[in-house]
Write an enzyme that holds these catalytic residues in place. Structure first.
Site, PDB file in Angstrom:
ATOM      1  N   ASP A 125      15.992 -11.804  -7.388  1.00 35.97           N
ATOM      2  CA  ASP A 125      15.580 -10.490  -7.008  1.00 35.97           C
ATOM      3  C   ASP A 125      16.074 -11.425  -5.680  1.00 35.97           C
ATOM      4  O   ASP A 125      15.744 -11.639  -4.620  1.00 35.97           O
ATOM      5  CB  ASP A 125      14.816  -9.439  -6.074  1.00 35.97           C
ATOM      6  CG  ASP A 125      13.279  -9.802  -6.956  1.00 35.97           C
ATOM      7  OD1 ASP A 125      12.734 -10.618  -6.951  1.00 35.97           O
ATOM      8  OD2 ASP A 125      12.580  -8.756  -6.138  1.00 35.97           O
TER       9      ASP A 125
ATOM     10  N   TYR B   9      12.321  -6.634  -2.685  1.00 39.72           N
ATOM     11  CA  TYR B   9      11.818  -5.857  -3.677  1.00 39.72           C
ATOM     12  C   TYR B   9      11.128  -5.273  -4.003  1.00 39.72           C
ATOM     13  O   TYR B   9      10.705  -4.227  -5.120  1.00 39.72           O
ATOM     14  CB  TYR B   9      11.211  -7.449  -3.962  1.00 39.72           C
ATOM     15  CG  TYR B   9      10.172  -7.653  -4.506  1.00 39.72           C
ATOM     16  CD1 TYR B   9      10.103  -7.764  -6.086  1.00 39.72           C
ATOM     17  CD2 TYR B   9       8.383  -7.065  -4.852  1.00 39.72           C
ATOM     18  CE1 TYR B   9       8.979  -7.367  -6.585  1.00 39.72           C
ATOM     19  CE2 TYR B   9       7.934  -7.468  -4.904  1.00 39.72           C
ATOM     20  CZ  TYR B   9       8.179  -7.417  -6.660  1.00 39.72           C
ATOM     21  OH  TYR B   9       6.966  -7.148  -7.168  1.00 39.72           O
TER      22      TYR B   9
ATOM     23  N   ASN C  95      -0.446   2.250   5.658  1.00 37.39           N
ATOM     24  CA  ASN C  95       0.418   0.998   4.786  1.00 37.39           C
ATOM     25  C   ASN C  95       0.718   0.132   6.733  1.00 37.39           C
ATOM     26  O   ASN C  95       1.705   0.886   7.417  1.00 37.39           O
ATOM     27  CB  ASN C  95       1.068   1.318   4.641  1.00 37.39           C
ATOM     28  CG  ASN C  95       2.457   0.727   3.872  1.00 37.39           C
ATOM     29  OD1 ASN C  95       3.198   1.063   3.743  1.00 37.39           O
ATOM     30  ND2 ASN C  95       1.933  -0.445   3.221  1.00 37.39           N
ATOM     31  N   GLY C  96       0.530  -1.263   5.952  1.00 36.43           N
ATOM     32  CA  GLY C  96       1.013  -2.039   7.374  1.00 36.43           C
ATOM     33  C   GLY C  96      -0.005  -3.864   7.664  1.00 36.43           C
ATOM     34  O   GLY C  96      -1.569  -3.009   7.145  1.00 36.43           O
TER      35      GLY C  96
ATOM     36  N   CYS D  39      11.485  -3.808   7.373  1.00 35.81           N
ATOM     37  CA  CYS D  39      11.093  -4.491   6.252  1.00 35.81           C
ATOM     38  C   CYS D  39      12.095  -4.658   5.449  1.00 35.81           C
ATOM     39  O   CYS D  39      12.608  -4.027   4.566  1.00 35.81           O
ATOM     40  CB  CYS D  39      10.369  -4.306   6.180  1.00 35.81           C
ATOM     41  SG  CYS D  39       9.265  -5.584   4.453  1.00 35.81           S
TER      42      CYS D  39
ATOM     43  N   CYS E 285       4.364 -13.352   6.731  1.00 38.08           N
ATOM     44  CA  CYS E 285       4.704 -12.236   7.021  1.00 38.08           C
ATOM     45  C   CYS E 285       2.936 -11.586   7.512  1.00 38.08           C
ATOM     46  O   CYS E 285       2.438 -11.484   6.811  1.00 38.08           O
ATOM     47  CB  CYS E 285       5.224 -11.039   5.372  1.00 38.08           C
ATOM     48  SG  CYS E 285       5.152  -9.512   5.965  1.00 38.08           S
TER      49      CYS E 285
ATOM     50  N   CYS F 238      10.595 -13.662   7.469  1.00 40.20           N
ATOM     51  CA  CYS F 238      10.128 -14.517   5.931  1.00 40.20           C
ATOM     52  C   CYS F 238      11.068 -15.221   5.848  1.00 40.20           C
ATOM     53  O   CYS F 238      10.713 -16.197   5.310  1.00 40.20           O
ATOM     54  CB  CYS F 238      10.131 -13.442   5.667  1.00 40.20           C
ATOM     55  SG  CYS F 238      11.045 -12.414   4.665  1.00 40.20           S
TER      56      CYS F 238
ATOM     57  N   CYS G 264       0.931  -0.922  -0.201  1.00 36.61           N
ATOM     58  CA  CYS G 264      -0.193   0.376   0.237  1.00 36.61           C
ATOM     59  C   CYS G 264       0.679   1.652   0.238  1.00 36.61           C
ATOM     60  O   CYS G 264       2.346   1.063   0.312  1.00 36.61           O
ATOM     61  CB  CYS G 264      -0.980  -0.104   1.645  1.00 36.61           C
ATOM     62  SG  CYS G 264      -2.280  -0.994   1.377  1.00 36.61           S
TER      63      CYS G 264
ATOM     64  N   CYS H 154      13.839  -6.004  10.400  1.00 40.04           N
ATOM     65  CA  CYS H 154      12.858  -8.061  10.847  1.00 40.04           C
ATOM     66  C   CYS H 154      13.175  -8.752   9.186  1.00 40.04           C
ATOM     67  O   CYS H 154      12.856  -8.532   8.327  1.00 40.04           O
ATOM     68  CB  CYS H 154      11.579  -7.002  10.461  1.00 40.04           C
ATOM     69  SG  CYS H 154       9.851  -8.482  10.639  1.00 40.04           S
TER      70      CYS H 154
ATOM     71  N   GLY I 201       0.304  -0.857  -4.899  1.00 39.84           N
ATOM     72  CA  GLY I 201      -0.330  -1.341  -4.774  1.00 39.84           C
ATOM     73  C   GLY I 201      -1.291  -0.225  -5.666  1.00 39.84           C
ATOM     74  O   GLY I 201      -1.687   0.353  -6.127  1.00 39.84           O
TER      75      GLY I 201
ATOM     76  N   SER J 184      12.116  -7.374 -12.026  1.00 37.01           N
ATOM     77  CA  SER J 184      12.548  -7.109 -10.930  1.00 37.01           C
ATOM     78  C   SER J 184      14.189  -8.006 -10.290  1.00 37.01           C
ATOM     79  O   SER J 184      15.114  -7.040  -9.370  1.00 37.01           O
ATOM     80  CB  SER J 184      11.793  -8.868 -10.041  1.00 37.01           C
ATOM     81  OG  SER J 184      11.644  -9.251 -11.124  1.00 37.01           O
TER      82      SER J 184
HETATM   83  P1  AMP Z   1       7.626 -16.490  -8.299  1.00 36.09           P
HETATM   84  O1  AMP Z   1       8.235 -16.954  -8.741  1.00 36.09           O
HETATM   85  O2  AMP Z   1       6.348 -17.106  -8.775  1.00 36.09           O
HETATM   86  O3  AMP Z   1       8.199 -16.321  -6.394  1.00 36.09           O
HETATM   87  O4  AMP Z   1       7.798 -14.766  -8.389  1.00 36.09           O
HETATM   88  C1  AMP Z   1       9.018 -14.219  -8.167  1.00 36.09           C
HETATM   89  C2  AMP Z   1       9.202 -13.014  -8.501  1.00 36.09           C
HETATM   90  O5  AMP Z   1       7.617 -11.934  -7.259  1.00 36.09           O
HETATM   91  C3  AMP Z   1       9.978 -11.924  -7.356  1.00 36.09           C
HETATM   92  O6  AMP Z   1      10.554 -10.851  -8.640  1.00 36.09           O
HETATM   93  C4  AMP Z   1       9.583 -11.555  -6.465  1.00 36.09           C
HETATM   94  O7  AMP Z   1      10.558 -11.182  -5.356  1.00 36.09           O
HETATM   95  C5  AMP Z   1       7.690 -11.208  -6.545  1.00 36.09           C
HETATM   96  N1  AMP Z   1       7.598 -10.587  -5.915  1.00 36.09           N
HETATM   97  C6  AMP Z   1       7.139 -10.226  -4.460  1.00 36.09           C
HETATM   98  N2  AMP Z   1       6.979  -9.983  -3.483  1.00 36.09           N
HETATM   99  C7  AMP Z   1       5.722 -10.776  -4.019  1.00 36.09           C
HETATM  100  C8  AMP Z   1       4.215 -11.400  -3.026  1.00 36.09           C
HETATM  101  N3  AMP Z   1       3.599 -11.269  -2.159  1.00 36.09           N
HETATM  102  N4  AMP Z   1       3.248 -12.461  -3.718  1.00 36.09           N
HETATM  103  C9  AMP Z   1       4.252 -13.092  -5.231  1.00 36.09           C
HETATM  104  N5  AMP Z   1       5.794 -12.397  -5.399  1.00 36.09           N
HETATM  105  C10 AMP Z   1       6.784 -11.377  -5.771  1.00 36.09           C
END
Ligand code: AMP
Length: 459
Positions: free
Chosen positions: A346, A242, A102-103, A236, A382, A436, A2, A433, A28, A283
């Site tokens: 990432d 990311y 946000n949070g 975080c 998380c 995760c 958010c 933190c 978001g 990413s």
């Molecule tokens: P995956 O291979 O489906 O895990 O997707 C990886 C990509 O989605 C990476 O670039 C992750 O950093 C990004 N990503 C970041 N946050 C999330 C999230 N909450 N849910 C899914 N993918 C995310």
């Protein structure tokens, strides 16, 4: 997830908020709202969709006043329905109360139960609505006292921008999970989740809202009214890995530089023999820069991004997510054919995106595909606002690194170590933190986020 943004003391407050939210769109994509105040009247416009879809000149014109609060929503608690669009807005004792949050709180369930018992009626399924109730119950007319008492009851993560009467309020939870900063544009003050939004409107970065700090901005200027104390910060770390934009400075440091350093460390920890390195765009781009500089490997773009498709994971439904993954990146066979490559990413969350990417690269002719990831395996949910609320959707929670590699279809997979990641960070390890990755939570909801909310909905 958010984005929050607020302006005080500018005749174009709503227009500036629109631009701020535009720069924070990555936080978001589900819905957006702006509330503005001209000293007498509160105006509000909101809708489901992107900032540029929801707002046009006609709608922005309706938002009058020198003070505005805006919010980009990605639902991590509460369902994706119109009532859940933020900012939340009510009139209380003839004054506007507007909240953008946000949070995620970690004591939502307990607070909700206690307030309902005392007669509170909830209009949304968002934890953010609790703030309105907590503030409304405070009998004192003293703004500072009200805020301290209300916010002291909340546990978990909040970066808040609020309008209380003729005051713009910025507040951050005592652990400082999510970023929040202050800027200045001529005589106006601006509050934003990230500094990239200040850049867009030409505001000067002043400072971060400190963890636990409550700030009041009104016609008298800016005043730091109180700081809620905590024994430990918990920035975080995933904001650096990311979530935040690379051109933002969060927690006092530039995100791009941190990501590049993560890539550098990754190359040191896990060198690889191959024809070239490439990022998963976008990413993996920034970690890839550090990785290739350190590894001295040739660099190629093996996939090209369609820039008219939004961030894939933002779509809450799984069917839409898979479609968007495929439509977003196209491989270049001429570059990939018969090559041994290393791809830089990432992070891996669900593993579904990476699996599709690797399949696409193989179909385009890549021979060996190695993957290097610039953070450790994400194994735990998380509870503070990043969207991986349950363990079962995290691919690394039930698989070893080798098994994840096989699931994705790789020749080799290596993740940056926890030590390697922390050594790269611009703050001491104890300031972050990292739950995760480690499962070490500083505070946890009694029933877990999803259960918590489902329980609320059922009630
Ligand atoms: P995956 O291979 O489906 O895990 O997707 C990886 C990509 O989605 C990476 O670039 C992750 O950093 C990004 N990503 C970041 N946050 C999330 C999230 N909450 N849910 C899914 N993918 C995310």
């Amino acid at each position: 997830m958010c984005g929050v943004f607020g302006v005080f003391g500018h005749k174009e407050a709503a227009n500036l908020t629109y631009l701020g939210l535009y720069a924070l769109q990555h936080r978001g994509e589900e819905s957006v709202g702006i509330a503005s105040f001209n000293g007498k009247q509160l105006s509000y416009q909101k809708g489901v969709g992107l900032v540029s879809d929801v707002f046009d000149t006609a709608r922005l014109k309706k938002l009058k006043g020198y003070c505005a609060v805006g919010h980009n929503r990605y639902s991590t608690t509460g369902s994706s329905v119109a009532e859940n669009i933020q900012p939340i807005m009510v009139n209380h004792r003839k004054a506007p109360v507007v909240v953008a949050h946000n949070g995620n709180f970690t004591n939502t369930y307990e607070l909700h139960r206690a307030l309902e018992k005392e007669g509170a009626i909830f209009h949304t399924t968002m934890d953010s609505e609790l703030i309105i109730h907590l503030l409304a119950r405070e009998k004192s007319d003293d703004l500072k006292e009200k805020l301290i008492r209300a916010l002291s009851q909340i546990k978990g993560a909040y970066s808040l921008v609020m309008m209380l009467g003729d005051n713009l309020i910025a507040a951050r939870d005592p652990r400082g999970y999510r970023p929040l900063c202050i800027g200045k544009l001529h005589n106006a003050y601006v509050v934003s989740s990230e500094t990239c939004a200040l850049d867009l409107i030409g505001a000067r970065y002043v400072r971060d809202v400190a963890p636990g700090e409550i700030i009041k901005i009104n016609s008298q200027g800016l005043q730091s009214i109180h700081t809620l104390q905590s024994s430990q910060h918990a920035y975080c770390i995933f904001e650096y890995i990311y979530f935040s934009r690379p051109d933002s400075n969060i927690f006092g440091h530039n995100v791009y530089q941190v990501r590049k350093d993560l890539g550098r460390n990754l190359a040191r920890e896990f060198p690889v023999q191959c024809d070239f390195a490439m990022p998963i765009p976008d990413s993996g781009n920034y970690a890839a820069v550090g990785f290739i500089q350190e590894a001295e490997l040739p660099f190629e773009w093996g996939m090209i991004r369609n820039h008219y498709v939004g961030r894939t994971f933002i779509q809450p439904s799984q069917i839409t997510r898979d479609f968007r993954v495929k439509v977003k990146l196209n491989p270049i066979s001429d570059v990939l054919k018969d090559k041994n490559i290393v791809i830089i990413e990432d992070s891996i969350v669900r593993g579904t995106t990476s699996k599709i990417r690797v399949k696409t690269l193989r179909e385009a002719g890549a021979k060996q595909i190695h993957m290097r990831v610039s953070c450790p395996p994400i194994r735990y949910p998380c509870f503070y606002g990043i969207d991986f609320p349950t363990k079962k959707e995290l691919v690394a929670s039930s698989k070893t690194v080798e098994e994840v590699g096989r699931f994705i279809g790789l020749d080799s997979l290596c993740y940056l170590s926890l030590e390697g990641m922390l050594a790269t960070m611009p703050h001491k390890p104890c300031e972050f933190c990292t739950a995760c990755f480690t499962g070490n939570y500083l505070e946890k909801p009694k029933k877990g986020v999803k259960k918590n909310i489902l329980e609320l909905l059922r009630r």
